[in-house]
Design an enzyme around this catalytic site. Structure first.
Site, short mmCIF file in Angstrom:
data_model
loop_
_atom_site.label_atom_id
_atom_site.label_comp_id
_atom_site.label_asym_id
_atom_site.label_seq_id
_atom_site.Cartn_x
_atom_site.Cartn_y
_atom_site.Cartn_z
N SER A 149 0.83 -1.20 0.11
CA SER A 149 0.03 -0.06 0.04
C SER A 149 0.84 1.36 0.03
O SER A 149 0.11 2.33 -0.39
CB SER A 149 -1.02 0.06 1.27
OG SER A 149 -0.13 -0.22 2.45
N ASP A 162 -5.75 6.94 9.23
CA ASP A 162 -5.93 5.64 9.59
C ASP A 162 -4.83 5.10 10.67
O ASP A 162 -4.82 4.07 11.12
CB ASP A 162 -6.00 4.68 8.37
CG ASP A 162 -4.70 4.81 7.74
OD1 ASP A 162 -3.59 5.28 8.10
OD2 ASP A 162 -4.74 4.14 6.41
N HIS A 193 -1.01 4.33 7.47
CA HIS A 193 -0.17 4.57 6.09
C HIS A 193 0.29 6.03 6.56
O HIS A 193 -0.43 6.89 7.23
CB HIS A 193 -1.24 4.62 5.15
CG HIS A 193 -1.63 3.18 4.94
ND1 HIS A 193 -2.87 2.87 5.47
CD2 HIS A 193 -1.04 2.10 4.14
CE1 HIS A 193 -3.14 1.72 4.80
NE2 HIS A 193 -1.86 1.02 4.30
#
Length: 214
Positions: A14, A188, A191
């Site tokens: 990611s 979040d 990240h």
């Protein structure tokens, strides 16, 4: 005479996808390629093979795809983000069973997969022009989990062992993010945000571009 272009290949999870950054500036790749174009004074053709949630094993398995192999063979610059999901999966399992063995298993599997990833790339590029591989080590996405940083550092030690300057180098993101998670992570809390990704791009840029400059 028209300048030839530099081929770039981004492999990973990611972080390579750019999760957490704003919609106008996806992750570290845009900023890094901007800096790279200035440094090398050449246009760059990018290709990205990344998936949210990808583990080191998933990235290694992607090498079975002919297009991935072809792109790697043609790339002068390769970046790799790998390992974060291995540890996140282990942490989630640990929270359920409280077995530290979960981290040992993730560490061993990650080390083996990362070594195989580098070996495969070098095999693909055995007769290639000069190229560089840039890896990014891990920051701790769960600093609130007591003792977690020792596993992140252990994983980073295995990543660092794969470095072979100047061709293969590692950007030390761990120390840059340490204690600054609130400033550099997205909502979040896992990240990087856009500022965090800019820091990753700058760190990669600071590793230089030898032997591409020779």
């Amino acid at each position: 005479m028209e300048k030839r272009h530099i081929n770039y290949c981004g492999l990973g999870d990611s972080l390579t996808v750019g999760v957490g950054s704003n919609i106008f500036e996806k992750g570290f790749i845009g900023k890094y390629l901007f800096l790279t174009r200035k440094a090398l004074n050449q246009p760059i053709a990018p290709a990205v093979f990344a998936r949210v949630g990808a583990t080191t094993g998933d990235i290694l398995k992607s090498f079975e795809h002919p297009l991935v192999c072809k792109t790697i063979k043609e790339a002068e610059i390769i970046t790799i983000t790998a390992g974060g999901n291995d540890l996140i999966d282990a942490a989630e399992q640990f929270l359920q069973d409280k077995k530290e063995e979960d981290f040992f298993i993730a560490l061993e599997n990650g080390k083996k997969n990362l070594s195989n990833i580098i070996q495969q790339i070098m095999t693909f590029k055995r007769e290639a022009e000069p190229y560089i591989i840039r890896m990014i080590n891990l920051y701790n996405p769960f600093p609130e989990l007591k003792g977690s940083d020792k596993w992140v550092e252990a994983f980073n030690h295995d990543i660092e062992r794969l470095a072979n300057p100047p061709g293969i180098r590692v950007a030390d993101i761990h120390d840059l993010f340490l204690g600054k998670e609130k400033e550099l992570l997205a909502n979040d809390h896992v990240h990087p945000n856009t500022k965090g990704y800019h820091l990753i791009a700058e760190s990669l840029h600071q590793l230089g571009y030898e032997p591409l400059l020779s």
